[in-house]
Design a protein around this motif. Sequence first.
Motif, short mmCIF file in Angstrom:
data_model
loop_
_atom_site.label_atom_id
_atom_site.label_comp_id
_atom_site.label_asym_id
_atom_site.label_seq_id
_atom_site.Cartn_x
_atom_site.Cartn_y
_atom_site.Cartn_z
N VAL B 91 0.84 -1.19 0.00
CA VAL B 91 0.00 0.00 0.00
C VAL B 91 0.88 1.24 0.00
O VAL B 91 0.62 2.23 -0.67
CB VAL B 91 -0.93 0.00 1.24
CG1 VAL B 91 -1.56 1.36 1.44
CG2 VAL B 91 -2.00 -1.07 1.10
N ARG B 92 1.98 1.16 0.74
CA ARG B 92 2.89 2.30 0.81
C ARG B 92 3.51 2.59 -0.55
O ARG B 92 3.65 3.74 -0.96
CB ARG B 92 3.99 1.99 1.83
CG ARG B 92 4.86 3.19 2.07
CD ARG B 92 5.90 2.90 3.13
NE ARG B 92 6.78 4.05 3.24
CZ ARG B 92 8.04 3.97 3.61
NH1 ARG B 92 8.58 2.81 3.91
NH2 ARG B 92 8.77 5.06 3.69
N GLY B 96 1.99 6.03 -0.93
CA GLY B 96 2.86 6.91 -0.16
C GLY B 96 2.76 6.69 1.33
O GLY B 96 2.23 5.69 1.80
N ASP B 97 3.30 7.67 2.09
CA ASP B 97 3.43 7.52 3.54
C ASP B 97 2.10 7.45 4.25
O ASP B 97 1.99 6.93 5.34
CB ASP B 97 4.23 8.69 4.12
CG ASP B 97 5.67 8.69 3.63
OD1 ASP B 97 6.15 7.59 3.32
OD2 ASP B 97 6.27 9.77 3.54
N ARG B 98 1.08 8.04 3.64
CA ARG B 98 -0.23 8.02 4.28
C ARG B 98 -1.15 7.07 3.51
O ARG B 98 -0.98 6.88 2.32
CB ARG B 98 -0.80 9.44 4.34
CG ARG B 98 0.07 10.28 5.25
CD ARG B 98 -0.33 11.72 5.36
NE ARG B 98 0.72 12.41 6.09
CZ ARG B 98 0.79 12.48 7.41
NH1 ARG B 98 -0.17 11.96 8.15
NH2 ARG B 98 1.79 13.07 8.02
N ILE B 99 -2.10 6.51 4.23
CA ILE B 99 -2.97 5.53 3.60
C ILE B 99 -4.10 6.25 2.89
O ILE B 99 -4.99 6.80 3.53
CB ILE B 99 -3.52 4.54 4.64
CG1 ILE B 99 -2.35 3.85 5.34
CG2 ILE B 99 -4.44 3.53 3.98
CD1 ILE B 99 -2.77 2.91 6.44
N ALA B 100 -4.04 6.29 1.58
CA ALA B 100 -5.10 6.94 0.81
C ALA B 100 -6.33 6.04 0.84
O ALA B 100 -6.22 4.82 0.93
CB ALA B 100 -4.64 7.17 -0.61
#
Lengths: 461, 604
Positions: B91-92, B96-100
């Motif tokens: 998922v990252r 990215g760093d935040r979970i969309a």
Amino acid sequence: MKNLEFRTATSAQGGLVVMSDVPGVAAGSRVQLRDHAGRIRSGQVIRTANDTVLVEVFEGTDALDLERTWVRFLDEPFKLPVSRDMLGRVFNGSGLPRDGRPPIISADRRDVNGEPLNPAARAYPREFIQTGISAIDGMNALTRGQKLPIFSGGGLPHNRVAAQIVRQAKLLGEEASEFVVVFAAIGASHADARFFQESFEESGVLNKVVMFLNLADEPVIERLLTPRAALTAAEYLAFDLDYHVLVVMTDMTAYAEALREVAVLRGDVPARKGYPGYLYSDLAELYERAGRIQNHHGSITLIPVLSMPSDDITHPIPDLTGYITEGQIVLGRELANQGIYPPVTVLPSLSRLMKDGIGKNFTREDHPHVASQLFASYAKALDVRGLAAIIGAEDLSDSDRRYLQFAEAFERQFIGQGEDEDRNVHETLNLAWDLLSMLPHDALTRVSEDELAKYHKGVVA
Amino acid sequence: MGIILEVNGPLVKLELPQTVIGEQVRVGRIGLIGEVISRDGNTALAQLYEDTAGLCPGEEAEGLGWPLSVELGPGLLGAIFDGVQRPLQAVREKSGDRIARGVSVPALPRDTRWHFVPNPERRAGSALVGGDVLGTVQETESIQHRILVPPLIHGELLELAPEGDHTLKDVIARVKQADGRIEKLHLFHRWPVRTPRPYKQRDHAVAPLITGQRILDTFFPLLKGGKAAIPGPFGAGKTMLQQQIVRWCNAEIVIFVGCGERGNELTDVLEFMPKLKDPHTGRPLMQRTLMVANSSNMPVVAREASIYVGITLAEYFRDQGYDVVMVADSTSRWAEALREVSGRLGHMPVEEGYPAYLGSRLAAFYERAGRVKTLAGEHGSVTLIGSVSPPGGDFSEPVTSHTKEIVQTFWALSKELADARHYPAVDWLESFSGYVGSAAKWWAENIDSKWESARAEALDLLGASEELQRVVNLVGVEALSSEQRWTLESADLIKEGLLQQSAIDDADSFATPEKQFALLAAFLEINHLGMKLVKLGAPARRLIQMPLMAQARRWKNQHPSDDIAGLKAKIAAIPDAFEPLLQEYTHPAAPSITGAAATGASTS
């Protein structure tokens, strides 16, 4: 949708407005209300169905004439414009300036609710932050990226402690200049707000501080937004501009009470003490925005301050906070009544991440053992004091009497310090050894033989 | 196809005819996933696993046709999933760093090639039943993944792939079911998380789970296939204890479910686990570990699902014949998620706002632990260790009290012990184990037949000291007799020298059963010898001042488990340390003024 104004408010109560006959409004969407005087208020959709929409209004619903209220749905969540120029500024709880200077203009506007960090992207907090307060640095050290609340009570000097931390907190080493503070006052009194502002001004740290102030006589619903705005600013400073950010939020009890007030109006089923069942999730959404991210230089360290209702640490607010944060600094009335400042009650205080931020590569090699020894010796000393209260100090053994003296000296000299006294960690540790030296060698089993030889100042028993 | 009618927090009301309760739904333009929890005519109520901001009444919704399920196959070990089995690393890479929200990644990688070795017993034409082993994949150096026939499939094997590399997309077998349908089997299959996986029968648990933690193994044992709870107020060292168990226990597979816990703590686990060596094989611990991580700021509904995801993964490895340990941290967070959702549904709360079905859900969950005979006829077990976070440390609150009735082993953590930095802060008075009898058989066969009596004696000593301590608190230690003071001192020796165990000291972090018993027996011997002297008239004060008493407290750190010989040498010298005093008091005619100094002659 954005350009349509609806005049269909059917009821208003305690900051909530019900709108009817509104087609498809997105949950969480930002709302603008224009009242009969032309004043603009802002709000947020908290529940939406095909025909009715529930809106919370941050400025409250006082003097709202339903027939003459026009509402626009902006189709986007509440956003905060972010920029480097926020440093040195004072905002209200929704991010508008309250220092008489122009608003922040920036193309970069961030959703104040943030997005959850992927646990796999986090980096573990490690480096030591020096607060200059011995009870914290020596025994409950703060690390970069940690969330460490201050549990206090009505009338205790938590605001002075918080201000002292903001004035004195620094990183050791060359990164010292990259350290900034985001300060959120939630439901603070005017006097407290002025105290903080003056305190930062006098010590010259104001240009490194971003302040968000929601005062006690300002709308309750805005309190729900204040910490979110502050954390959004902090995330920008930390992860876009690479600052190390210390966020101080006071008082989280006022925040939780605001949440309860709104929950009751919405008709949510109460869980403990009338607080809604989602208090834990809600607090976690705030607190968990602290931390570090892999491959990012900056960090967010969070110190929420909360006053425990009737000093009860099992009250839902401190209790749930304690389960989310990595430890707690507990202020105690007993010490405060003896005139000891800061009145940190060290036994129930704890910093879970301390072990990874102190010691050889961070502070000094003896730090972990000294902290452990101070805890053990002081715990023992308090037992002795309890005994002395029953049988009288005269009947104590010599060794017990030594513990009594130790407890007294520890509270006065180690915990107690001046409000402007900034002790570096070496001074703190040396002071600890001065005190431990009141006790004989064989009473100090948590420090190593080598450390005893090197630092113990007393006679060998 | 349906549409959204109303959005209220994580709950969404849908117009979705013909849906069934438990069905997965995809909702709105961003495609959020959730599950149906109730239905009324053409409308259904769904709880979503992600934040619902931006969802709009009138947007589309669709039923997916299956309940919340997990993918079971190679690729699980070493992975980190969120509460609904999304792989967090993948998922990252994608978001990215935040979970969309709405990000969709398959739980198991589809492109990895696994070397499949078919089971030689399986031939075309042979009969197959659910749970049979089709073949194996060496997933990690430590663990051989057995590829199972999904539990509900049985029929005739038409074709089985030969040895070779396959991805999860490849068909590795075809089975003709009784009704004539042909089923294609892959290296993985799906299983709904809220349905326990079937097995042939339940077996007795026989062997203790060795954690290397003295207070647990020696005093409050847990069996492989047992149920345990770790209740503790915050700051009592719950997380540390769990991490120690995960790190050291002698299970073959370890599943750690971080349910609503701290992000930084999960990071700590995620950072230190890959560095750890498996103490039993010397290979990386992650080779036999998998994690489900749903930190407290991740959506509440996924938190509720996470422990079911974890236990289903555990059952799957159990069905392969492994001993599995699952640690759920924390079941209180799960219960609170249940409460949060039930509150939004307007369910009538009973105790502290919890719904009436809290107790039955908890009991049903813990019942998924156990040692079983698998469908394939082998033995496997799931040991379940749930932590509980009672508000304010109050063990009478609903989650703790329900859990206490369900579990057999109860490791109660105490705030007082933690405040005094006594770790692990397991309270020997509050804790219990219903497995002592079974564990005693194992200790008698493998370590020492005196284990059961020694354990009981030590617990008695600790209990007696607790009562004496109360007297001391009132009137001071001087009021005690010498015998009582010696009892107090012996109990202190057991507390400091045996019960306290440092997680960060390499020599002390793990103790083999041999070392545990050696220390226990040694301290009881010290107690006996000292008591004998006290009865002869020696003042307890002189015994307490013996250098042996301070030295014995350090033995645990000085002798790691592989230095049992060194420890035993010190233990053998215990009587020597008492000898001078013994001489003095058995021959009272010749009192020795230098008696105290003479006791210093023993080795350190």
